[in-house]
Design a protein around this motif. Structure first.
Motif, mmCIF file in Angstrom:
data_model
loop_
_atom_site.group_PDB
_atom_site.id
_atom_site.type_symbol
_atom_site.label_atom_id
_atom_site.label_comp_id
_atom_site.label_asym_id
_atom_site.label_seq_id
_atom_site.Cartn_x
_atom_site.Cartn_y
_atom_site.Cartn_z
ATOM 1 N N VAL B 143 -10.553 -22.251 14.254
ATOM 2 C CA VAL B 143 -9.111 -22.307 14.548
ATOM 3 C C VAL B 143 -8.734 -21.453 15.753
ATOM 4 O O VAL B 143 -7.643 -21.597 16.301
ATOM 5 N N TRP B 259 -4.559 -12.832 17.097
ATOM 6 C CA TRP B 259 -4.101 -13.149 15.734
ATOM 7 C C TRP B 259 -2.839 -13.987 15.725
ATOM 8 O O TRP B 259 -2.497 -14.600 14.719
ATOM 9 N N MET B 261 -2.426 -16.635 16.836
ATOM 10 C CA MET B 261 -2.815 -18.029 16.649
ATOM 11 C C MET B 261 -2.315 -18.548 15.299
ATOM 12 O O MET B 261 -2.007 -19.722 15.167
ATOM 13 N N LEU B 262 -2.287 -17.680 14.296
ATOM 14 C CA LEU B 262 -1.944 -18.129 12.945
ATOM 15 C C LEU B 262 -0.490 -17.813 12.606
ATOM 16 O O LEU B 262 -0.012 -16.710 12.824
ATOM 17 N N ARG B 263 0.157 -18.785 12.029
ATOM 18 C CA ARG B 263 1.569 -18.662 11.690
ATOM 19 C C ARG B 263 1.812 -17.505 10.727
ATOM 20 O O ARG B 263 2.760 -16.745 10.869
ATOM 21 N N GLY B 264 0.902 -17.364 9.752
ATOM 22 C CA GLY B 264 1.054 -16.295 8.769
ATOM 23 C C GLY B 264 1.037 -14.925 9.435
ATOM 24 O O GLY B 264 1.813 -14.041 9.102
ATOM 25 N N MET B 265 0.159 -14.771 10.413
ATOM 26 C CA MET B 265 0.060 -13.498 11.113
ATOM 27 C C MET B 265 1.283 -13.269 11.992
ATOM 28 O O MET B 265 1.786 -12.153 12.095
ATOM 29 N N ARG B 266 1.754 -14.329 12.629
ATOM 30 C CA ARG B 266 2.950 -14.196 13.475
ATOM 31 C C ARG B 266 4.113 -13.703 12.642
ATOM 32 O O ARG B 266 4.869 -12.821 13.023
ATOM 33 N N ARG B 267 4.252 -14.289 11.448
ATOM 34 C CA ARG B 267 5.384 -13.913 10.616
ATOM 35 C C ARG B 267 5.241 -12.488 10.100
ATOM 36 O O ARG B 267 6.211 -11.766 9.950
ATOM 37 N N ARG B 268 3.981 -12.098 9.843
ATOM 38 C CA ARG B 268 3.785 -10.751 9.312
ATOM 39 C C ARG B 268 4.080 -9.687 10.350
ATOM 40 O O ARG B 268 4.501 -8.590 10.020
ATOM 41 N N ASN B 270 6.367 -9.723 12.366
ATOM 42 C CA ASN B 270 7.806 -9.541 12.409
ATOM 43 C C ASN B 270 8.338 -9.326 13.822
ATOM 44 O O ASN B 270 9.152 -8.458 14.079
#
Lengths: 529, 338
Positions: B143, B259, B261-268, B270
């Protein structure tokens, strides 16, 4: 699809409700009514019927990305979202397309009876003409679960702004079992002949937590005491024979609790009651998890209705005979509620008014609340009107402290979504008499992101075994696990089941050997009954 | 791993027994060869250090002026107890080197952290033919596929220009050594003034004094009257949620990291905006780099090492995974430093 992808990017890059609402309004202004309607449907969990198995999608994605299937699956575990994993791994698009959202959905629906080969050609072709965001959303159309931080409430707000109609009217219009296949944007949201005042709920009166002793509240006789239930706060409205069930978040939840439609048979009409919606499981008060399984779906199956039947524990009367009586005192409203005989209906129970003469007696009753499956008490000032929102002095919740137990971290699993790269889902264990650790609870919440990162580091450095996405770790870390209830269970290895377990704090001061035992847990069970 | 191997993994780090030399040791040792200046690779306390000459000022700045250190140039061979060592560019950050270790015709390469994309700041990665290649795997999953650097930097510039137009300061998080210089070198510097957090400003200064970097930036001062409305402010991640960032009213925030790259990381994280920009090799970068070495044996360290090792084995390599205390880009995120 481009407009939908832009909407997604805008929604995804902000946490502000206002910004999300304006992104949605902007979107509704530019797209066709068909696309707008499908967007509303998707965000309210009405996705098109699944026409392709996700196992096939995974196979095709791995082939297209030219990687082994196991590697695709491993990657999926890390990313935590199938649509995203596919969108990121398959090669970049070589073509372009600007088909509308509705066109894509119609094509996906049409695949229903086609052979796998036809489906595969369609999917590969689609991946090859969509950019990353569009491809992600396209995959979501098939795999479902549009969790983009857009609640029904937010959609309602945006539509209210866009159409210049009241939110309650929009919420009412969005109710029920509609789908873009059997209605239009115009018919659903704009058409005349809609009585907007019919469904309108009152703002909820909310309680403050009582932190001090109730002695400071004054004389016991000025207070109404009731049990506090761990259910869903709800208003049930009956006007002109129609029933509306509202949650505290002012969402219409008629669909989740269809049984309340039977209130249409009761003689009284034009009333509004406030209370706690609870469900039963095997004749006993169900857990909050049971309740959530009723809430989480747009259509409740007959099976589930029979397994987890709902009831309203009613404690307030806000409207009677078409008249708003919120300005009357608590004691008067209570009296009118009792006189209304609404509680004679099979689905309505009157909240018990606890008789007590002094605070000490009440404190004792509170301490035994768990034996009634309640989580504490409510105290309501006899003289208070039904106010709007949280107002000090009127209603107090006097909850019991949760149970706590010190437990050892045994297994860890990566979280999903926001936590997909952190080990955030834990299984905890306590010692049995043979000196072995017995798993007894899973918990996902209660630590800060920084603490989750720290535990993740520990997990990476102390893994003993891997079982797919789950790792067993050296039994070293001790956490205080809090929970609301405990009961015997045949399904669990430890022989017990907990209600709402969560991590209270990390006991860095304790060694694994100092954690609690299974006997300690069983002791809680005995004290309860 | 056999004890006959030229390099072995010990409690103190990667060790060459014959030369009695450690590479990037995480405990103090007699003789250390260091791949690059990040704090998970260059640790304090060793008696002597050898690294690329461009890393010397960085190590002195980070580990102390008084350390016993010697700089080597790329391609120059030096011998310790009959083992030949030489350094080659790793393309990770300024001064980052792969360590080639040769003894009686057998060649091992310790790559440290590396990327194959050119960043116009440090010398580009050079594949070195070897028998055994030790690789990182920070982004060793399919990914992670980077866009060309100029494209990402153009996106950053456009974002900054848009924020400046709306008179909102732009705060971008980047690690002070590596990512910060990469961004500063490659963005459009005509949009507005560029300010740096003290940690980045000091690192820039060290590099500029050594003649290794040449982009002038301003330091964020205590002067509250400064107008930041069209400025770009670079800070390590730790600066973002501290009182330090309060002076930038109505700022838009962004983060530049692999990091993202991943939506989950972007949201974390903040932040308002995530840019995928890394000093590590992406999935294709790792695969091409390893192939280019011609190595038959590959040892995989920090990152998705188990998954990546299995993948390499299936590709016909003799691959194995070794635990290290290197943590790649994750380290920087978790500790919010370097």
């Amino acid at each position: 699809m481009q407009a939908f992808a832009t909407l997604f990017k805008n929604l995804d890059s902000t946490t502000s409700t206002n910004a999300k609402v304006s992104a949605l309004v902007q979107y509704f202004q530019i797209v066709s009514p068909e696309d707008a309607l499908w967007t509303i449907a998707l965000f309210t969990h009405k996705r098109p019927k699944r026409t392709i198995k996700t196992s096939l999608l995974r196979e095709w994605a791995a082939q297209s990305a030219n990687i082994p299937q196991w590697l695709f699956e491993d990657t999926y575990h890390v990313v935590g979202d199938l649509a995203e994993t596919i969108a990121l791994t398959v090669p970049q698009a070589t073509k372009q397309s600007d088909q509308s959202l509705t066109t894509w959905i119609e094509q996906i629906k049409a695949l229903h009876k086609e052979a796998d080969k036809v489906k595969q050609d369609f999917i590969l072709n689609a991946w090859d003409q969509l950019d990353f965001a569009s491809r992600f959303l396209f995959n979501k159309l098939i795999t479902g679960g549009f969790r983009l931080g857009v609640s029904k409430k937010l959609i309602t707000k945006a539509l209210s702004k866009f159409l210049e109609k009241e939110e309650t009217e929009i919420a009412h219009r969005l109710m029920g079992d509609w789908s873009p296949d059997n209605t239009s944007f115009e018919e659903l949201l704009i058409a005349e002949g809609f009585d907007k005042s019919l469904s309108k709920p009152y703002p909820f009166f909310l309680a403050y937590a009582l932190e001090s002793s109730p002695d400071e509240l004054g004389k016991p006789k000025d207070w109404l005491a009731e049990y506090k239930w761990d259910g869903i706060r709800g208003q049930i409205i009956k006007r002109k024979g129609e029933i509306f069930v509202w949650s505290r978040g002012e969402e219409l939840i008629n669909d989740a609790f269809p049984e309340f439609q039977s209130l249409a048979d009761c003689a009284a009409d034009n009333f509004v009651v406030d209370g706690e919606i609870i469900v039963f499981n095997n004749g006993k008060l169900g857990s909050f998890k049971d309740l959530q399984s009723r809430l989480g779906r747009k259509k409740v199956s007959k099976n589930l209705l029979a397994k987890l039947p709902a009831q309203l524990i009613v404690y307030d009367l806000l409207e009677w005979d078409g008249k708003d009586i919120r300005a009357e005192t608590q004691s008067k409203r209570r009296q009118r509620l009792e006189e209304s005989q609404l509680a004679n209906h099979a689905l309505i129970t009157l909240s018990e008014s606890i008789i007590f003469n002094d605070w000490k007696t009440l404190a004792k009753i509170r301490s035994e609340a768990r034996s009634h499956d309640a989580e504490g008490l409510m105290l309501k000032a006899m003289h208070t009107p039904y106010q709007i929102g949280r107002k000090k002095g009127g209603w107090w919740k006097w909850k019991l402290d949760p149970y706590t137990i010190d437990a050892v971290l045994l297994y860890a699993q990566r979280g999903h979504g926001r936590r997909s790269n952190l080990y955030s889902d834990y299984t905890f264990a306590v010692w049995n008499t043979e000196g072995k650790l017995v798993p007894f609870a899973k918990a996902y919440s209660g630590l800060t992101d920084a603490e989750f990162r720290e535990v993740t580091k520990f997990v990476n450095a102390n893994t003993l075994e891997r079982f797919g996405p789950v790792r067993s770790v050296k039994p070293e870390l001790v956490f205080e696990v809090a929970f609301e209830g405990i009961s015997y269970s045949k399904r669990h290895k430890s022989g017990i089941a907990l209600r709402f377990p969560r991590i209270h704090r990390w006991r860095k001061d304790k060694k694994a050997s100092e954690a609690n035992t299974l006997e300690d847990l069983e002791g809680l069970l005995i004290n309860k009954t | 791993m056999s004890s006959e191997d030229l390099l072995i993994f010990t409690k103190s780090g990667i060790y060459c027994k014959i030369a009695d030399v450690y590479i990037d040791p995480w405990r103090p040792v007699q003789r250390a060869i260091i791949t690059h200046g990040h704090s998970d690779h260059a640790r304090p306390g060793s008696k002597s250090y050898i690294c690329h000459s461009d890393s010397v000022p960085i190590l002195k700045y980070r580990l102390g002026k008084s350390i016993n250190i010697r700089g080597e140039s790329f391609g120059n061979t030096f011998s310790v107890n009959g083992v030949n060592f030489s350094l080659y560019p790793a393309g990770h950050i300024i001064g980052s080197a792969q360590i080639r270790v040769e003894y009686r015709g057998e060649v091992w390469v310790v790559s440290g952290d590396y990327k194959v994309q050119h960043d116009n700041v440090c010398q580009p990665f050079e594949p070195i033919t070897c028998n055994t290649f030790i690789t990182e795997s920070t982004f060793g999953l399919p990914v992670y596929q980077w866009k060309p650097l100029y494209e990402t930097c153009k996106n950053i510039s456009d974002w900054w220009a848009e924020n400046a137009k709306q008179k909102r300061p732009t705060i971008l998080t980047a690690y002070s050594l590596g990512k910060a210089q990469n961004i500063l070198q490659n963005i459009d510097k005509s949009i507005g003034p560029i300010y740096c957090h003290g940690a980045i400003q000091k690192t820039n200064q060290v590099l500029m004094e050594a003649g290794l970097f040449d982009v002038k930036t301003l330091e964020v001062s205590e002067n509250t009257a400064t107008d930041y409305t069209n400025a770009l402010i670079l800070t390590p991640p730790s600066g973002l949620n501290s009182s330090w960032s309060n002076k930038f009213k109505h700022a838009v925030t962004g983060s530049a990291s692999g990091w993202m790259m991943l939506r989950g990381m972007r949201r974390r994280r903040n932040v308002d905006k995530g840019f995928v920009l890394s000093d590590h090799a992406d999935w294709n970068g790792l695969n091409t780099a390893i192939k280019a070495t011609g190595a038959s044996r590959v040892i995989v360290t920090h990152g998705y090492q188990d998954t990546y090792t299995r993948y390499l084995s299936e590709q016909g390599y003799q691959a194995q995974s070794e635990k290290t205390l290197f943590e790649g880009e994750q380290f920087a995120i978790q500790n919010q430093e370097s």
